[in-house]
Design a protein around this motif. Structure first.
Motif, PDB file in Angstrom:
ATOM      1  N   ALA A 184     -43.417 -31.828 -69.133  1.00 33.79           N
ATOM      2  CA  ALA A 184     -45.116 -32.593 -69.734  1.00 33.79           C
ATOM      3  C   ALA A 184     -46.227 -32.353 -69.282  1.00 33.79           C
ATOM      4  N   PRO A 185     -46.783 -32.672 -70.747  1.00 34.88           N
ATOM      5  CA  PRO A 185     -48.014 -31.916 -69.948  1.00 34.88           C
ATOM      6  C   PRO A 185     -48.831 -33.219 -69.402  1.00 34.88           C
ATOM      7  N   ASP A 186     -48.852 -34.389 -69.673  1.00 34.06           N
ATOM      8  CA  ASP A 186     -49.737 -35.227 -69.511  1.00 34.06           C
ATOM      9  C   ASP A 186     -48.439 -36.686 -69.357  1.00 34.06           C
ATOM     10  N   SER A 187     -48.731 -37.478 -68.555  1.00 37.75           N
ATOM     11  CA  SER A 187     -48.158 -38.957 -68.798  1.00 37.75           C
ATOM     12  C   SER A 187     -47.604 -39.559 -69.540  1.00 37.75           C
ATOM     13  N   ARG A 188     -48.585 -39.340 -70.296  1.00 38.37           N
ATOM     14  CA  ARG A 188     -47.951 -40.158 -71.829  1.00 38.37           C
ATOM     15  C   ARG A 188     -47.387 -39.276 -72.528  1.00 38.37           C
ATOM     16  N   LEU A 189     -46.601 -37.751 -72.913  1.00 39.07           N
ATOM     17  CA  LEU A 189     -45.962 -38.013 -72.751  1.00 39.07           C
ATOM     18  C   LEU A 189     -44.260 -37.831 -72.355  1.00 39.07           C
ATOM     19  N   ALA A 190     -44.831 -37.355 -71.045  1.00 38.47           N
ATOM     20  CA  ALA A 190     -43.778 -38.065 -69.736  1.00 38.47           C
ATOM     21  C   ALA A 190     -43.336 -39.087 -70.436  1.00 38.47           C
ATOM     22  N   GLN A 191     -43.982 -40.223 -70.500  1.00 34.90           N
ATOM     23  CA  GLN A 191     -43.397 -41.852 -70.800  1.00 34.90           C
ATOM     24  C   GLN A 191     -42.711 -40.954 -72.112  1.00 34.90           C
ATOM     25  N   TRP A 192     -43.215 -40.435 -72.704  1.00 35.05           N
ATOM     26  CA  TRP A 192     -42.397 -40.827 -73.964  1.00 35.05           C
ATOM     27  C   TRP A 192     -40.502 -39.532 -74.680  1.00 35.05           C
ATOM     28  N   VAL A 193     -40.635 -38.453 -73.440  1.00 33.49           N
ATOM     29  CA  VAL A 193     -39.443 -38.352 -73.113  1.00 33.49           C
ATOM     30  C   VAL A 193     -38.730 -38.625 -72.670  1.00 33.49           C
ATOM     31  N   ILE A 194     -39.561 -39.913 -70.935  1.00 36.14           N
ATOM     32  CA  ILE A 194     -38.313 -40.969 -70.447  1.00 36.14           C
ATOM     33  C   ILE A 194     -37.922 -41.830 -71.677  1.00 36.14           C
ATOM     34  N   SER A 195     -38.623 -42.554 -72.080  1.00 32.97           N
ATOM     35  CA  SER A 195     -38.026 -43.418 -73.283  1.00 32.97           C
ATOM     36  C   SER A 195     -36.972 -42.863 -74.398  1.00 32.97           C
ATOM     37  N   LEU A 196     -37.398 -41.545 -75.381  1.00 30.36           N
ATOM     38  CA  LEU A 196     -36.492 -40.826 -75.585  1.00 30.36           C
ATOM     39  C   LEU A 196     -34.996 -40.669 -75.018  1.00 30.36           C
ATOM     40  N   PHE A 197     -35.208 -40.289 -73.397  1.00 32.60           N
ATOM     41  CA  PHE A 197     -33.738 -40.676 -73.196  1.00 32.60           C
ATOM     42  C   PHE A 197     -33.296 -41.909 -72.775  1.00 32.60           C
ATOM     43  N   ALA A 198     -33.994 -42.379 -72.703  1.00 30.85           N
ATOM     44  CA  ALA A 198     -33.422 -43.941 -72.352  1.00 30.85           C
ATOM     45  C   ALA A 198     -32.690 -44.338 -73.573  1.00 30.85           C
ATOM     46  N   LEU A 199     -33.587 -44.297 -74.446  1.00 29.47           N
ATOM     47  CA  LEU A 199     -32.975 -44.502 -76.070  1.00 29.47           C
ATOM     48  C   LEU A 199     -31.298 -44.352 -77.028  1.00 29.47           C
ATOM     49  N   ASN A 200     -31.390 -43.045 -76.312  1.00 30.33           N
ATOM     50  CA  ASN A 200     -29.964 -41.844 -76.169  1.00 30.33           C
ATOM     51  C   ASN A 200     -29.194 -42.548 -75.538  1.00 30.33           C
ATOM     52  N   ALA A 201     -29.416 -42.533 -74.290  1.00 32.87           N
ATOM     53  CA  ALA A 201     -28.641 -43.450 -73.561  1.00 32.87           C
ATOM     54  C   ALA A 201     -27.903 -44.561 -73.753  1.00 32.87           C
ATOM     55  N   PHE A 202     -28.845 -45.360 -74.746  1.00 36.24           N
ATOM     56  CA  PHE A 202     -28.407 -47.038 -75.222  1.00 36.24           C
ATOM     57  C   PHE A 202     -27.504 -46.476 -76.309  1.00 36.24           C
ATOM     58  N   LEU A 203     -27.550 -45.419 -77.465  1.00 34.52           N
ATOM     59  CA  LEU A 203     -26.925 -44.965 -78.319  1.00 34.52           C
ATOM     60  C   LEU A 203     -25.469 -44.562 -77.484  1.00 34.52           C
ATOM     61  N   ASN A 204     -25.121 -43.547 -76.989  1.00 36.73           N
ATOM     62  CA  ASN A 204     -24.367 -43.263 -76.310  1.00 36.73           C
ATOM     63  C   ASN A 204     -23.308 -44.655 -75.901  1.00 36.73           C
ATOM     64  N   ILE A 205     -23.955 -45.819 -75.410  1.00 34.59           N
ATOM     65  CA  ILE A 205     -23.050 -46.696 -74.448  1.00 34.59           C
ATOM     66  C   ILE A 205     -23.052 -47.376 -75.587  1.00 34.59           C
ATOM     67  N   THR A 206     -23.585 -47.477 -77.055  1.00 31.75           N
ATOM     68  CA  THR A 206     -23.284 -48.512 -77.920  1.00 31.75           C
ATOM     69  C   THR A 206     -22.101 -47.778 -78.690  1.00 31.75           C
ATOM     70  N   TRP A 207     -22.484 -46.783 -78.970  1.00 31.36           N
ATOM     71  CA  TRP A 207     -21.382 -45.718 -80.095  1.00 31.36           C
ATOM     72  C   TRP A 207     -19.596 -46.288 -78.582  1.00 31.36           C
ATOM     73  N   SER A 208     -19.501 -45.926 -77.960  1.00 28.92           N
ATOM     74  CA  SER A 208     -17.816 -46.115 -76.821  1.00 28.92           C
ATOM     75  C   SER A 208     -18.216 -47.919 -76.786  1.00 28.92           C
ATOM     76  N   LEU A 209     -19.109 -48.607 -76.727  1.00 29.44           N
ATOM     77  CA  LEU A 209     -18.858 -50.535 -77.461  1.00 29.44           C
ATOM     78  C   LEU A 209     -18.117 -50.347 -78.644  1.00 29.44           C
ATOM     79  N   LEU A 210     -18.798 -49.636 -79.473  1.00 28.50           N
ATOM     80  CA  LEU A 210     -18.144 -50.072 -80.927  1.00 28.50           C
ATOM     81  C   LEU A 210     -16.901 -49.260 -81.418  1.00 28.50           C
TER      82      LEU A 210
END
Length: 160
Positions: free
Chosen positions: A70-96
């Motif tokens: 990531a070229p800057d800290s703002r985009l690095a934060q977006w990377v982390i946020s998008l992976f975190a959202l994906n992880a939440f959705l991944n776990i939610t599928w198994s739960l459902l």
């Protein structure tokens, strides 16, 4: 590998282990799942942990690579946020699907999971082609899971 890799590697690896562990804990292959009618092409149960282990390893390397690229800290934060959202959705599928025994709801949620992977591929691929490419097997595997989820609904529905 310099010291600048220590934090991304540690956090991404720890996060992947937590997500994989939660997913495995939520996944119940007990009587309800065993009695579901499944299509002939359903992969054997023994294949799932092998594929998911490989997929989680690729996700982890992708997250580390994208975070570092990531070229800057703002985009690095977006990377982390998008992976975190994906992880939440991944776990939610198994739960459902497994805990609430609602493949119909899981199918709707899977659309969001699939979209989150596609967004990760495009977003991370903007500054690291490798990070984007490492997520393609994940998208393929979730697509297979989606086809299987749909088949389970068709063969067993309605639910609830």
């Amino acid at each position: 590998m310099g010291k600048s890799w220590i934090i991304p590697v540690t956090i991404a690896t720890f996060a992947a282990i937590i997500v994989a562990s939660l997913g495995a804990t939520i996944t119940d292959l007990g009587p309800w799942y065993q009695y579901l009618a499944k299509p002939d092409w359903n992969p054997p149960d023994q294949l799932y942990p092998i594929v998911w282990t490989l997929v989680y390893a690729l996700i982890t390397v992708s997250a580390i690579t994208a975070w570092r690229a990531a070229p800057d800290s703002r985009l690095a934060q977006w990377v982390i946020s998008l992976f975190a959202l994906n992880a939440f959705l991944n776990i939610t599928w198994s739960l459902l699907f497994f805990r609430l025994q609602r493949p119909d709801w899981a199918m709707v949620e899977l659309g969001f999971l699939w979209l989150s992977i596609a967004v990760l591929i495009v977003f991370c691929g903007r500054f690291s082609k490798l990070a984007g490419l490492l997520l393609v097997p994940y998208l393929v595997w979730v697509s297979i899971a989606g086809a299987l989820n749909w088949s389970v609904i068709q063969l067993n529905g309605p639910f609830g």
